[in-house]
Each structure stands twice: as C-alpha cells, then as structure tokens.
Enzyme design. Structure first.
Site, PDB file in Angstrom:
ATOM      1  N   GLN A  77       0.806  -1.323  -0.058  1.00 48.97           N
ATOM      2  CA  GLN A  77       0.145   0.011   0.064  1.00 48.97           C
ATOM      3  C   GLN A  77       0.927   1.300  -0.029  1.00 48.97           C
ATOM      4  O   GLN A  77       2.071   1.130   0.138  1.00 48.97           O
ATOM      5  CB  GLN A  77      -0.912   0.060   1.209  1.00 48.97           C
ATOM      6  CG  GLN A  77      -0.153   0.030   2.809  1.00 48.97           C
ATOM      7  CD  GLN A  77      -0.862  -0.202   3.702  1.00 48.97           C
ATOM      8  OE1 GLN A  77      -1.245   0.701   4.531  1.00 48.97           O
ATOM      9  NE2 GLN A  77      -1.574  -1.443   4.097  1.00 48.97           N
ATOM     10  N   HIS A  79       0.018   5.645   0.976  1.00 46.90           N
ATOM     11  CA  HIS A  79      -0.881   6.730   1.234  1.00 46.90           C
ATOM     12  C   HIS A  79      -0.476   7.850   0.481  1.00 46.90           C
ATOM     13  O   HIS A  79       0.340   8.627   0.155  1.00 46.90           O
ATOM     14  CB  HIS A  79      -0.692   6.828   2.836  1.00 46.90           C
ATOM     15  CG  HIS A  79      -0.799   5.685   3.862  1.00 46.90           C
ATOM     16  ND1 HIS A  79      -1.913   5.013   3.648  1.00 46.90           N
ATOM     17  CD2 HIS A  79       0.007   5.182   4.602  1.00 46.90           C
ATOM     18  CE1 HIS A  79      -1.698   3.980   4.420  1.00 46.90           C
ATOM     19  NE2 HIS A  79      -0.425   4.314   5.069  1.00 46.90           N
ATOM     20  N   HIS A 240       4.765   0.265   1.081  1.00 41.28           N
ATOM     21  CA  HIS A 240       5.153  -0.453   2.442  1.00 41.28           C
ATOM     22  C   HIS A 240       4.050  -1.595   2.659  1.00 41.28           C
ATOM     23  O   HIS A 240       2.924  -1.381   2.185  1.00 41.28           O
ATOM     24  CB  HIS A 240       5.088   0.374   3.570  1.00 41.28           C
ATOM     25  CG  HIS A 240       3.913   1.398   3.779  1.00 41.28           C
ATOM     26  ND1 HIS A 240       3.657   2.122   3.087  1.00 41.28           N
ATOM     27  CD2 HIS A 240       3.025   1.134   4.930  1.00 41.28           C
ATOM     28  CE1 HIS A 240       2.275   2.607   3.655  1.00 41.28           C
ATOM     29  NE2 HIS A 240       2.012   1.954   4.800  1.00 41.28           N
ATOM     30  N   ARG A 259      -4.283   0.413  -2.268  1.00 39.67           N
ATOM     31  CA  ARG A 259      -3.642  -0.964  -2.217  1.00 39.67           C
ATOM     32  C   ARG A 259      -3.178  -1.504  -3.285  1.00 39.67           C
ATOM     33  O   ARG A 259      -4.179  -1.312  -4.365  1.00 39.67           O
ATOM     34  CB  ARG A 259      -4.710  -1.895  -1.328  1.00 39.67           C
ATOM     35  CG  ARG A 259      -4.778  -1.280   0.168  1.00 39.67           C
ATOM     36  CD  ARG A 259      -5.866  -2.177   0.990  1.00 39.67           C
ATOM     37  NE  ARG A 259      -5.877  -1.865   2.160  1.00 39.67           N
ATOM     38  CZ  ARG A 259      -7.026  -1.182   2.439  1.00 39.67           C
ATOM     39  NH1 ARG A 259      -7.658  -0.466   1.608  1.00 39.67           N
ATOM     40  NH2 ARG A 259      -7.206  -0.555   3.835  1.00 39.67           N
TER      41      ARG A 259
END
Length: 382
Positions: A77, A79, A240, A259
């Site tokens: 994933q 962000h 990560h 994801r």
C-alpha cells in the site's frame, strides 16, 4: 479493530485483556470517524475537543494514534498527499461511491504520513531495495522467472519492472510463482545473511498468499527490522507492508489507503502507481532526542510533519510534570502508574486538553501524542 491480519493474542497480552479468538489488529486513539475514542462516561471524544482549526483537513485531532499487531502481512500500500486526497475524495463523491463502499479508496480529505515506534521486534517492507541487491538475489534464486526479473532490472533499472510487477504485467504462470517460492524456501538457510533474510521473508509472505504474483512486488522491497525503541517514518507515496510485531503508530488523522496486493480488499493499482515512488529508497528512521532538562526520561520523535509529535516519557526514576499546549493523548505502553492520580496500565489512555497540566508517577512509560507546534512542556517533579 478486528482486521483479518491482526494477531489473536498479541494486543490482548499487551493490554492484559482476555482474548476472544478474534484477530485484534489495532486499537485506535483519536477522533477519526472510522474509530473515534470515547471518554469513561461514553461521550465521544470528538464532541468535547476544541473545534476544527482554520485550514484543517479533518475535524478533531489532526493526528491518530494506534497500537498495532499484525500476525500476517498487511496489504502492499501507499498513502496519498493532501492534494491527492482532496482530488480523490471529491472524485469519488462525484461518482456517487458511498463512504462505506468496499471500493471506496478516499474516505477523507487528508494525507496520511505515519510513524511506527517498535514496542517489540518489528519487521516491515518499506520502499524499493537497491537494484544490485535485487539482481544478485534473483540470480541466486535461479529460476526462469527470477532470471527474467534480474535481466529486466539490469537492462531497464527498477522503475519499469516494479510497475510491471504491480500491474501483474509480468503475467507469470502460477507454476512459475510457486517455483520461485520453493526456491526461496530452499534459500532461507543460505550462508549469505542477506540472501537468507530475503528468502525467509518471501517464504513467510507466500505462506499466507500462495500463488499470488504480488509476491514478486514484495521481492523487490526493502526489508527493515526494528528493535524496541526504534521508529520508522513513512511519508506519502512510500510503498510499504507491515509484517509482524507490536508497535505504536502515529499518523495524520486519515484512513486513506491505496492498495495493490496481498489483500482481499479493493485494489487500485493505477491509483497506487500514480502516487508511489518506484525508485530505490532508504528507509527513514527517526532518531529520538533527549529532553534538555529531563534527559532520557523524555525522548522526542519528530519527523518532518506538522500533524503529530511523539514523546516517550518514563517516570520510573522520577515523577514528571507536563503542560499540554495542544490537545494531547497519553497512552501507557509499559508498566503501570498514575496520571493525575488516575491509574494507567498498558493500553489505557487519557486525554489532556490544551493548556491542561498533568503529573506522571510510578513505574510507567507512556506515549504522549501532540502536534509539532504544540509540544509538551516537561519538567522533573521535585
């Protein structure tokens, strides 16, 4: 939070609560609507904290803190940045995707940089590894698939093969992935520690996701092992996947996660590729700084972000006095003690309002979360 990747026992053991045979992945401390905290009388914390600051992207606290305990790999994933979160949130609203829909990616308008403090030995995948390291490993695996990957990295660099692996553009037959995994199992006892470490990590990942080509993305990532007290900062755009351990995590108040594998949740590969850094990178460790008066009793972890600051305060030797200059959350992470004469044991928490004073006594260590421009004013009690 009972996510399927959570450990059944770890957080219960940590907090001294009875296990219920459900995986307990996270315990949240904050005001995010996904899991808002409550006071002892049941009042939502968000109903009593200061109103949203001018220019803030979320209501309540700008940060969210968690205890986290994965028992199997989290999704691969990234962000988003604030700009990407705002655009994505508005776009999905215009498309009429409900906030609770399984294919919703952006559930708020905030970014989500995060910092993980290890409370036990912790392993994570973070960013992409150096090209020469990956070439050498894949040549050592020595299957047709691994040799093809090594050749691509040697000829093209890492960015294109990484993007291809994320898109499943390599399109390996499942038997090729299984052959790759079997060779990793054999190499887990290799005499070279670097080869053995990467091979054993991939053996671990494959045990939960057999046959998935996402294994080839994990195979390209940095493996980072943290000891208790070490902290990792993961900025927006850094790929990560947490693997194992118990940690204390602090982040901007957001649940936006894009994801691309190792999950049964919604995958948005193109969204991840538009956000992720696909070049080799070095994990960003955050070094603690001792307090000028309290010394090692108060350690500050401050990454390059405004939304949060983490102090680790230990009252075992001397009682500590603190004054909060912004809304602050105190979470016990070791031992037992008193905060303003109220008992605090591992996993329990207390809210200190802006300008509130508190005294920390006893054999207790606490994580104290505030914001970068609202640090705690600490002193030793005499």
């Amino acid at each position: 939070m009972h996510y399927d990747w959570g450990d059944v026992h770890a957080l219960h053991d940590f907090c001294g609560t009875p296990a219920d045979d459900k995986p307990l992945a996270e315990i949240w401390y904050g005001t995010h609507r996904g899991g808002p905290s409550r006071l002892e009388d049941g009042t939502l914390l968000e109903d009593v904290v200061a109103p949203r600051r001018i220019g803030a992207h979320v209501d309540g606290f700008p940060y969210l803190a968690k205890l986290i305990a994965p028992a199997k790999p989290l999704s691969i994933q990234v962000h988003p940045s604030i700009e990407e979160a705002e655009a994505g949130f508005d776009r999905e609203n215009e498309l009429g995707i409900p906030l609770d829909a399984p294919n919703r990616v952006f559930v708020d308008r905030n970014h989500k940089p995060e910092m993980l403090l290890a409370l036990t030995p912790w392993r994570t995948l973070v960013g992409f590894a150096p090209e020469l390291e990956l070439i050498r490993f894949n040549e050592e695996v020595a299957t047709p698939l691994s040799l093809h990957i090594a050749s691509l990295i040697r000829e093209q660099g890492l960015e294109r093969p990484a993007a291809s692996a994320l898109r499943d553009g390599l399109k390996p037959p499942i038997e090729y992935v299984e052959e790759y995994a079997r060779r990793c199992t054999a190499l887990a006892s290799h005499s070279d520690p670097a080869i053995a470490k990467r091979a054993s990590m991939l053996e671990f990942v494959h045990s939960f996701f057999p046959g998935q080509s996402s294994l080839l993305v994990a195979a390209l990532m940095n493996i980072l092992d943290l000891e208790p007290g070490q902290a990792l900062f993961t900025p927006a755009g850094t790929i990560h996947s947490y693997l194992s351990g118990v940690g204390f995590e602090v982040m901007s108040s957001s649940a936006n996660t894009i994801r691309a594998g190792l999950t049964n949740k919604h995958i948005d590969v193109e969204g991840l590729l538009s956000t992720a850094n696909l070049h080799p990178s070095v994990p960003m460790l955050v070094e603690p700084v001792e307090h000028p008066e309290c010394g090692s009793q108060v350690l500050t972890y401050q990454p390059a972000v405004e939304d949060f600051r983490l102090d680790i305060a230990d009252a075992s030797d001397d009682a500590l006095l603190g004054t909060a200059t912004a809304d602050t959350v105190v979470v016990a992470i070791d031992g037992e003690g008193l905060v303003n004469d109220q008992a605090l044991a591992r996993g329990s928490a207390m809210w200190i309002p802006a300008n509130g004073k508190f005294e920390l006594r006893g054999a207790v260590k606490v994580a104290v979360v505030s914001i970068a421009d609202g640090p705690i004013v600490w002193s030793v009690a005499h």
